[in-house]
Design a protein around this motif. Structure first.
Motif, PDB file in Angstrom:
ATOM      1  N   HIS A 180      -3.316 -12.144   0.960  1.00 50.42           N
ATOM      2  CA  HIS A 180      -3.746 -12.972   1.966  1.00 50.42           C
ATOM      3  C   HIS A 180      -4.360 -14.436   2.153  1.00 50.42           C
ATOM      4  O   HIS A 180      -3.763 -15.308   1.955  1.00 50.42           O
ATOM      5  N   GLN A 228       0.483   3.964   2.559  1.00 48.25           N
ATOM      6  CA  GLN A 228       0.576   3.683   3.911  1.00 48.25           C
ATOM      7  C   GLN A 228       2.127   3.992   4.609  1.00 48.25           C
ATOM      8  O   GLN A 228       2.536   3.618   5.550  1.00 48.25           O
ATOM      9  N   SER A 279       2.262  -9.355   8.208  1.00 43.68           N
ATOM     10  CA  SER A 279       1.007  -8.652   8.220  1.00 43.68           C
ATOM     11  C   SER A 279       0.096  -9.780   8.825  1.00 43.68           C
ATOM     12  O   SER A 279      -0.738  -9.537   9.754  1.00 43.68           O
ATOM     13  N   HIS A 335      -8.013  -7.686  -1.208  1.00 43.62           N
ATOM     14  CA  HIS A 335      -7.969  -8.478  -0.083  1.00 43.62           C
ATOM     15  C   HIS A 335      -8.949  -9.627   0.020  1.00 43.62           C
ATOM     16  O   HIS A 335     -10.135  -9.348  -0.216  1.00 43.62           O
ATOM     17  N   GLU A 382      -8.763 -12.312   4.590  1.00 38.78           N
ATOM     18  CA  GLU A 382      -7.619 -11.926   5.452  1.00 38.78           C
ATOM     19  C   GLU A 382      -7.676 -12.364   6.990  1.00 38.78           C
ATOM     20  O   GLU A 382      -6.706 -12.951   7.427  1.00 38.78           O
ATOM     21  N   PHE A 397      -2.117  -9.258  11.983  1.00 42.66           N
ATOM     22  CA  PHE A 397      -3.646  -9.014  11.713  1.00 42.66           C
ATOM     23  C   PHE A 397      -4.562 -10.298  11.505  1.00 42.66           C
ATOM     24  O   PHE A 397      -5.764  -9.987  11.695  1.00 42.66           O
ATOM     25  N   ASP A 451       2.934  -5.986   2.192  1.00 38.44           N
ATOM     26  CA  ASP A 451       1.736  -5.320   2.885  1.00 38.44           C
ATOM     27  C   ASP A 451       2.181  -4.060   3.534  1.00 38.44           C
ATOM     28  O   ASP A 451       1.328  -3.959   4.440  1.00 38.44           O
ATOM     29  N   HIS A 495       0.768  -1.085   0.061  1.00 44.11           N
ATOM     30  CA  HIS A 495       0.021   0.024  -0.043  1.00 44.11           C
ATOM     31  C   HIS A 495       0.881   1.275   0.101  1.00 44.11           C
ATOM     32  O   HIS A 495       1.411   1.485   1.124  1.00 44.11           O
ATOM     33  N   TRP A 550      -7.396  -0.637  13.168  1.00 48.66           N
ATOM     34  CA  TRP A 550      -6.316   0.001  12.509  1.00 48.66           C
ATOM     35  C   TRP A 550      -6.815   0.429  11.231  1.00 48.66           C
ATOM     36  O   TRP A 550      -6.455   1.784  11.173  1.00 48.66           O
ATOM     37  N   LEU A 551      -7.705   0.092  10.555  1.00 47.39           N
ATOM     38  CA  LEU A 551      -8.276   0.846   9.251  1.00 47.39           C
ATOM     39  C   LEU A 551      -8.935   1.804   9.745  1.00 47.39           C
ATOM     40  O   LEU A 551      -8.626   2.986   9.202  1.00 47.39           O
ATOM     41  N   ARG A 556     -11.104  -2.559  -2.739  1.00 48.80           N
ATOM     42  CA  ARG A 556     -10.073  -2.680  -1.673  1.00 48.80           C
ATOM     43  C   ARG A 556     -10.393  -4.058  -0.841  1.00 48.80           C
ATOM     44  O   ARG A 556      -9.376  -4.702  -0.768  1.00 48.80           O
ATOM     45  N   PHE A 557     -11.413  -4.376  -0.528  1.00 41.32           N
ATOM     46  CA  PHE A 557     -12.047  -5.602   0.092  1.00 41.32           C
ATOM     47  C   PHE A 557     -13.473  -5.662   0.036  1.00 41.32           C
ATOM     48  O   PHE A 557     -14.211  -4.846  -0.072  1.00 41.32           O
TER      49      PHE A 557
HETATM   50  N1  GUN Z   1      -8.034  -4.792   4.171  1.00 41.99           N
HETATM   51  C1  GUN Z   1      -8.385  -3.849   3.807  1.00 41.99           C
HETATM   52  N2  GUN Z   1      -7.739  -2.843   3.646  1.00 41.99           N
HETATM   53  C2  GUN Z   1      -6.190  -3.445   3.982  1.00 41.99           C
HETATM   54  C3  GUN Z   1      -5.228  -2.674   4.310  1.00 41.99           C
HETATM   55  O1  GUN Z   1      -5.081  -1.445   3.897  1.00 41.99           O
HETATM   56  N3  GUN Z   1      -4.247  -3.557   4.847  1.00 41.99           N
HETATM   57  C4  GUN Z   1      -4.693  -4.898   5.178  1.00 41.99           C
HETATM   58  N4  GUN Z   1      -3.701  -5.675   5.609  1.00 41.99           N
HETATM   59  N5  GUN Z   1      -5.700  -5.296   5.174  1.00 41.99           N
HETATM   60  C5  GUN Z   1      -6.669  -4.377   4.530  1.00 41.99           C
END
Ligand code: GUN
Ligand code: FE
Length: 462
Positions: free
Chosen positions: A284, A90, A309, A247, A250, A313, A335, A87, A105-106, A220-221
């Motif tokens: 992931h 980030q 990661s 993603h 994950e 996570f 990641d 990313h 965290w997000l 994104r996911f």
């Molecule tokens: N899932 C959705 N966004 C993200 C991200 O920025 N990083 C990670 N590790 N998982 C995510």
């Protein structure tokens, strides 16, 4: 070997020295004192070894033409590293906020940071810093998530082109009002699809369909996208025959969210939305089930394994060895900044460690036979293969090994560099030992020259 034109006009240069690579998973090939001849397009034209008849003559001729680079006896040529999941926005958050679970965290750290990329001046500073850092660390190919912002993401692609880094770049799609905050969300579903389309056309215009920087469709996911956005991005993937990244399954939270929303796993939902193809990179995928594995394998999609990661996570370790043995394509990612390191060598080490933890188990209160999973561990050659050849296969690019017709994406590792943490002992280290030592301890101080497609993209005289 192709006949070399006597004038060597079609040859850019040759690199003479010992090259190490892993063209087959789990096996090292040593190209001892080889001569790798690179054409003007940056492709490997031929690889000669001292036993090949023309070796001496071609080497001398290239020297006479001022087209020979000779490695010293402390230097080794290795393929460039491939980061399948990173990313870019980030980067300012590297090494921070890693005590939180993914969802928190997000929402408390990452979305507020990514929202700042409406400011293209800020974006430019961050993206230049990151691309330079990655190249200096030997990452010759990176698969980037940008942000939702069209202009900043165009800039990321422009910076990769300018610096000569091979890359996939994605404008991130996030339109789901229930999961994305007001301050960081596409303006509408239609705008989400429109901006992705504009980004694809922009980048194809800049780089060409076979250029070194290509667009990736990037929902994104599942939680961040509406059904309509997922379907619309699937249609774009078909229309443009583009790479796709997202993603997938994950952590427990995101995996369970997908199941409660659609009644099926992320992989099956993505398949039904047209987002599982032979150009898909799934980050992931820790919670995929046997049917998902078959789906991913059949479609020839690939998994980006990001072990640090995942430790932080993901609530689980990816069974990478089993996936590879089943014929699933798996490469490595950092990641950033969920993974707090830039070097794909670190991803190699962590992939080895994660696989060993899976095999041995971690709970000492259990008897050894109940503690882990048999045949789960990978060795350094398998890890390095994922970081190079495996990543190349995942992307469908001719990179990651030294072979005729492949792109010359490579790095020189100087084992005697100043400030090296890697130490070799003459007469004690075999070529296999040297590669293992490089994976564990060669880092930026050891990386001298880095090439992408035959062009020097980083160079330091340490
Ligand atoms: N899932 C959705 N966004 C993200 C991200 O920025 N990083 C990670 N590790 N998982 C995510
Ligand atoms: Fe990620």
């Amino acid at each position: 070997m192709v006949e070399l034109d006597q004038s060597y006009a079609n040859i850019k240069y040759g690199v003479a020295g010992t090259a190490l690579h892993t063209p087959v998973r789990g096996e090292i090939e040593v190209l001892q004192d080889s001569l790798i001849v690179i054409d003007q397009a940056g492709l490997i034209e031929s690889i000669l070894t001292p036993t090949n008849a023309p070796y001496k003559k071609v080497k001398n001729d290239l020297k006479d033409h001022g087209k020979l680079l000779e490695l010293s006896n402390t230097e080794y040529l290795l393929p460039g590293l491939i980061d399948l999941h990173i990313h870019a926005p980030q980067w300012p958050q590297m090494g921070k906020a890693l005590h939180l679970p993914l969802y928190d965290w997000l929402h408390t750290c990452t979305f507020p940071l990514e929202a700042k990329y409406t400011d293209v001046t800020f974006a430019e500073t961050v993206y230049r810093s990151l691309v330079n850092t990655l190249l200096s660390n030997g990452t010759t190919t990176a698969v980037y998530f940008g942000t939702i912002h069209l202009e900043a993401t165009k800039l990321l692609a422009d910076i990769c082109l300018e610096h000569g880094q091979r890359a996939l770049v994605g404008r991130v799609s996030m339109d789901n009002e229930e999961q994305c905050p007001d301050y960081y969300r596409d303006l509408s579903t239609a705008k989400s699809i429109e901006d992705t389309q504009e980004f694809i056309e922009y980048l194809r215009g800049q780089s060409g369909e076979a250029g070194i920087v290509l667009p990736a469709i990037t929902p994104r996911f599942i939680p961040s996208c509406s059904d309509e956005a997922l379907a619309g991005h699937g249609e774009l993937a078909e229309k443009y025959n583009c790479h796709i990244q997202t993603h997938c399954s994950e952590d427990n939270w995101s995996h369970d969210y997908g199941i409660s929303r659609f009644g099926k796993t992320d992989t099956q939902s993505l398949l039904d939305f047209g987002l599982i193809t032979d150009k898909t990179i799934l980050a992931h995928s820790n919670f995929i089930n046997p049917s998902d594995i078959m789906t991913i394998k059949t479609a020839q999609s690939a998994i980006a394994h990001c072990p640090l990661s995942n430790f932080l996570f993901s609530n689980a370790v990816l069974p990478v060895k089993q996936l590879l043995d089943k014929g699933v394509q798996v490469g490595l990612g950092t990641d950033v900044s969920g993974g707090a390191h830039v070097s794909i060598y670190d991803s190699c080490v962590q992939a080895i460690v994660a696989s060993r933890a899976l095999q041995e188990g971690v709970n000492a209160s259990l008897p050894p036979e109940d503690r882990g999973i048999a045949n789960a561990s990978i060795n350094f050659m398998e890890a390095f293969w994922m970081a190079t050849a495996g990543g190349g296969e995942a992307l469908g690019f001719k990179v990651g090994i030294f072979s005729e017709g492949y792109c010359f994406d490579a790095m020189i590792i100087d084992t005697a560099a100043t400030d090296s943490n890697l130490v070799l002992w003459e007469d004690m280290d075999s070529a296999e030992d040297i590669l293992q030592k490089i994976v564990y301890n060669a880092r930026r101080p050891n990386i001298r020259t880095v090439w992408v497609q035959g062009a020097i993209v980083a160079n330091s005289n340490k």
